[in-house]
Write an enzyme that holds these catalytic residues in place. Structure first.
Site, mmCIF file in Angstrom:
data_model
loop_
_atom_site.group_PDB
_atom_site.id
_atom_site.type_symbol
_atom_site.label_atom_id
_atom_site.label_comp_id
_atom_site.label_asym_id
_atom_site.label_seq_id
_atom_site.Cartn_x
_atom_site.Cartn_y
_atom_site.Cartn_z
ATOM 1 N N ARG A 104 0.802 -1.228 0.000
ATOM 2 C CA ARG A 104 0.000 0.000 0.000
ATOM 3 C C ARG A 104 0.831 1.272 0.000
ATOM 4 O O ARG A 104 0.335 2.323 -0.392
ATOM 5 C CB ARG A 104 -1.026 -0.054 1.125
ATOM 6 C CG ARG A 104 -2.082 -1.133 0.827
ATOM 7 C CD ARG A 104 -3.066 -1.340 1.940
ATOM 8 N NE ARG A 104 -2.475 -1.814 3.180
ATOM 9 C CZ ARG A 104 -2.301 -3.090 3.510
ATOM 10 N NH1 ARG A 104 -2.682 -4.041 2.678
ATOM 11 N NH2 ARG A 104 -1.775 -3.426 4.650
ATOM 12 N N GLU A 129 4.154 -8.670 14.870
ATOM 13 C CA GLU A 129 3.400 -9.191 16.002
ATOM 14 C C GLU A 129 3.053 -10.664 15.812
ATOM 15 O O GLU A 129 2.777 -11.370 16.763
ATOM 16 C CB GLU A 129 2.137 -8.348 16.269
ATOM 17 C CG GLU A 129 1.195 -8.180 15.116
ATOM 18 C CD GLU A 129 1.521 -6.999 14.199
ATOM 19 O OE1 GLU A 129 0.580 -6.397 13.677
ATOM 20 O OE2 GLU A 129 2.707 -6.700 13.968
#
Length: 153
Positions: free
Chosen positions: A40, A77
């Site tokens: 993106r 994460e």
């Protein structure tokens, strides 16, 4: 909750206004490199680069760029990942802007900055459309300036 910029992209005026906000901020900062993070960052980076007269350098996932690359692995994460950049795309001393759609934990932006700094570039700032401040990504940027348009909680 998943944060996404798709609805922004579906509204041409809002999309243009978003690009214009970034261009206004970076027009006079003598930035020669806009580095966009896959995927993106590729949406926002090129129009910003064109408008401010900078080159666009894609920072990609492994095995996506032809030719010689340098790599930077980083923790997410949910595991680890890697960004790569073409050797020679950025010269020592160039002033760089790192662009992505969103900052969460900050790991991807840190990897991008490390790649650019490995080759001697000066990272002026990181720019994202959305910040998820609860995930404290800004704190991982080691004091590097971060510009965001929207905070999402």
């Amino acid at each position: 909750m998943f944060q996404d910029i798709t609805t922004l992209l579906l509204d041409p005026k809002a999309f243009k206004d978003t690009i214009d906000l970034f261009v206004e901020r970076y027009r006079d900062m003598n930035i020669s490199v806009v580095a966009g993070i896959e995927a993106r960052g590729f949406i926002f980076g090129p129009p910003i680069a064109l408008a401010i007269g900078a080159k666009f350098v894609p920072l990609r996932k492994p095995r996506k760029l032809p030719g010689k690359v340098i790599s930077e692995e980083y923790e997410l994460e949910y595991g680890s990942d890697c960004l790569q950049m073409h050797v020679g795309a950025v010269e020592p001393g160039e002033r760089a802007l790192v662009v992505d759609d969103l900052i969460a934990t900050g790991g991807t932006l840190c990897a991008a900055m490390n790649l650019l700094e490995q080759v001697g570039a000066k990272v002026v700032e990181c720019a994202c459309v959305i910040e998820l401040p609860d995930l404290k990504g800004r704190e991982r940027l080691n004091g590097k300036s971060l510009y965001v348009l929207v905070e999402s909680h």
